[in-house]
Design an enzyme around this catalytic site. Structure first.
Site, mmCIF file in Angstrom:
data_model
loop_
_atom_site.group_PDB
_atom_site.id
_atom_site.type_symbol
_atom_site.label_atom_id
_atom_site.label_comp_id
_atom_site.label_asym_id
_atom_site.label_seq_id
_atom_site.Cartn_x
_atom_site.Cartn_y
_atom_site.Cartn_z
ATOM 1 C CB CYS A 196 -1.014 -0.048 1.146
ATOM 2 S SG CYS A 196 -2.491 0.901 0.754
ATOM 3 C CG HIS A 247 -3.681 -3.667 3.114
ATOM 4 N ND1 HIS A 247 -2.706 -3.205 3.973
ATOM 5 C CD2 HIS A 247 -4.287 -2.573 2.611
ATOM 6 C CE1 HIS A 247 -2.735 -1.886 3.995
ATOM 7 N NE2 HIS A 247 -3.686 -1.475 3.181
ATOM 8 C CD GLU A 283 -1.275 -6.452 5.017
ATOM 9 O OE1 GLU A 283 -0.955 -6.697 3.833
ATOM 10 O OE2 GLU A 283 -1.526 -5.304 5.428
HETATM 11 N N1 GLN Z 1 -1.989 6.705 2.739
HETATM 12 C C1 GLN Z 1 -2.100 5.956 1.542
HETATM 13 C C2 GLN Z 1 -3.474 6.121 0.885
HETATM 14 O O1 GLN Z 1 -4.422 6.507 1.510
HETATM 15 C C3 GLN Z 1 -1.802 4.495 1.777
HETATM 16 C C4 GLN Z 1 -2.739 3.805 2.713
HETATM 17 C C5 GLN Z 1 -2.237 2.486 3.247
HETATM 18 O O2 GLN Z 1 -1.025 2.243 3.270
HETATM 19 N N2 GLN Z 1 -3.131 1.653 3.751
HETATM 20 O O3 GLN Z 1 -3.629 5.855 -0.283
#
Ligand code: GLN
Length: 560
Positions: free
Chosen positions: A382, A508, A510
């Site tokens: 992410c 994600h 995970e």
């Molecule tokens: N801050 C980033 C976004 O909102 C990544 C979010 C995250 O790592 N879950 O896109």
């Protein structure tokens, strides 16, 4: 068979491990063919934990339907291999929100809206909603907080009512307490447990089973004493000892007979217990052939719960590779161009973590650069993926101003940008791109080799996205988009060519790693890190070679 309910409450202290106890009991019942789901009732006023700081709450666990939930739901999925949903997590905030919304719509016209019956009815309706599903035999309901807390009272009252509505024989109440050891007296003490059970009973709820968290085994005398004072049979006093790994808890609970006590009380129809796969997994976790050190670069590293699912995904992927993954927790704020080598030189893989806000961003970019240049396996998740795009844009495309507009709204190279539908959104709660989305992989990619198929779905939690305007230029310098959302053409995976393993994912992974299905990308990343470690041994002085050690950071004691 109509659904049966198991209620798990906690007393004496918080963090005794109700989540792991519930997940372990769920595992034992499921391993006997019982169809189980688990629900967490959280007594706080936030509608969900999505707006809470990870220091407050730990990781926010996202379900496939896009709910932002308590991290215990991650344990439920990892232990049971089930998919949970919004229904599996209820907070006081959500209950009140729903009741007040109904009141405004006129649902209670003419009535005074009160905790009993309106709030307790709303709580019960959420519990019954899970129990009424066709594919569930047993719902385990874990009540967050500690008995005696003001905010837990409506939940305890709702459970008290349910025990009469459903019937005592179809419900079971388990109370988890602490039996502390007083070194000065050389004794385990039962008094806190007695008081806790007394307090619970004052709310009209008697436990059928008392699970006692303890650092030392409980002898029969101690169990007798608890049984006598707390109105249960001695075999209903279960010792819950500290475990080397949370995954051992189902086996310990089996030895204590927790599952058999529950089966007898609820008169459950079961099949023979099959824990063979679970036992092999625990053996692989406890007796790995080798270690590999992987850096986790993030800004919440002092609080490991903030990265719970990542740490657990490494346990699963480690076991699959017969390896103990030692996580080196690296505070991204502390990483600079001059110390990055010193900080990361002992690591055979580098993971740059998810996150929000600009603290530690420059350190994350340095970590990406080091991994890319030194050809160390790199996994960006992410925000970590977004950092890999920014790093390549700055250092290979030569765009020094490149950034995500999350951190620099005025950047003239906004390689990561707010998604169009996010621009008008002002509310913070539940408004990100959340939950499961499809992704199509190109066949020439590490991702495809790991998954073994082109069509996958993964869970998301973000507002910003790869900016397709810069895709062609980024691909020219070697950063390929290897996974794309088919309906909206959003780039979900980037990989750097000419590198042994450099993968950034917008989702994600995970969150979908379980004991029975370790996540393919984690398995492949650990395997690439092992290969790097072996090749480094050949190249350097062999300082990576060492006997397997116990990794205390991963083998957390049972706490939720
Ligand atoms: N801050 C980033 C976004 O909102 C990544 C979010 C995250 O790592 N879950 O896109």
């Amino acid at each position: 068979m109509s659904c049966k309910y198991i209620f798990v409450t906690g007393g004496v202290a918080s963090s005794l491990g109700k989540g792991i106890l519930s997940a372990s009991l769920g595992r034992l019942l499921a391993s006997r063919g019982v169809r189980v789901t688990i629900q967490k009732l959280d007594p706080y006023i936030n509608v969900d934990p999505g707006t809470m700081n990870p220091y407050e709450h730990g990781e926010v666990y996202v379900t496939q339907d896009g709910a932002e939930t308590d991290l215990d739901l991650g344990h439920y999925e990892r232990f049971l291999g089930i998919e949970t949903s919004q229904n599996n997590n209820v907070t006081t905030g959500r209950i009140y929100f729903d009741v007040i919304s109904k009141e405004r719509q006129g649902a209670y016209l003419g009535k005074t809206v009160q905790v009993i019956p309106h709030i307790t009815d709303e709580i019960k309706s959420h519990i019954y909603a899970l129990g009424n599903a066709e594919d569930v035999d047993v719902v385990i309901v874990e009540v967050g907080g500690t008995v005696g807390d003001i905010e837990s009272l409506p939940y305890i009252e709702a459970i008290r009512q349910m025990r009469y509505e459903v019937g005592r024989k179809d419900t079971c109440s388990i109370h988890l307490t602490l039996v502390p050891y007083l070194a000065a007296a050389g004794e385990l003490k039962t008094k806190p447990t007695q008081h806790s059970v007394k307090m619970l009973s004052e709310s009209g709820l008697w436990p059928d089973i008392i699970a006692c968290r303890s650092e030392f085994p409980l002898d029969n005398g101690i169990k007798q004493k608890i049984a006598q004072f707390c109105n249960v049979e001695v075999q209903d006093v279960i010792a819950s000892l500290d475990a080397e790994t949370i995954y051992e808890v189902p086996l310990l609970m089996r030895e204590e007979g927790l599952d058999e006590r529950v089966i007898e009380k609820l008169d459950l129809q079961t099949q023979p217990l099959d824990l063979d796969d679970w036992k092999s997994f625990v053996k692989a976790v406890k007796e790995p052939s080798q270690d590999v050190t992987i850096a986790l670069v993030g800004k919440y590293v002092e609080h490991h719960d903030a990265y719970k699912s990542i740490a657990e995904a490494f346990v699963h992927a480690g076991a699959k590779n017969d390896t103990n993954v030692v996580i080196k927790w690296v505070q991204s704020e502390s990483v600079t161009a001059s110390n990055v080598q010193e900080l990361l030189k002992d690591c055979s893989g580098i993971l740059v973590a998810p996150g929000f806000g600009d603290r530690g961003i420059e350190g994350k970019l340095e970590a990406v650069r080091y991994a890319r240049e030194q050809k160390i396996p790199f996994f960006g998740i992410c925000l970590g993926m977004q950092c890999s795009v920014v790093e390549v844009a700055r250092n290979l495309c030569g765009w020094q101003e490149a950034h995500s507009t999350e951190f620099d709204e005025a950047s003239d190279k906004p390689v990561i940008d707010l998604m169009a539908e996010q621009r008008e959104i002002e509310d913070k709660g539940g408004t990100m791109r959340l939950g499961s989305y499809e992704c199509t992989l190109s066949e020439e990619s590490h991702a495809f080799r790991a998954y073994g198929k082109t069509d996958i779905t993964e869970r998301h939690r973000h507002r910003y996205e790869f900016n397709n305007e810069f895709k062609a230029d980024l691909e020219k310098v070697g950063l390929r988009a290897t996974g794309v959302n088919p309906s909206r053409n959003l780039v979900e995976i980037v990989e750097f060519q000419d590198h042994p393993w450099f993968v950034g994912v917008q989702f994600h992974p995970e969150l979908k790693s379980t004991v029975s299905k370790p996540h393919p990308l984690f398995v492949d990343f650990v395997s690439a890190s092992l290969a790097y470690s072996t090749s480094k041994e050949g190249r350097v002085d062999g300082d990576q070679k060492h006997a397997p050690t116990k990794d205390t950071s991963l083998k957390a004691s049972i706490s939720s």
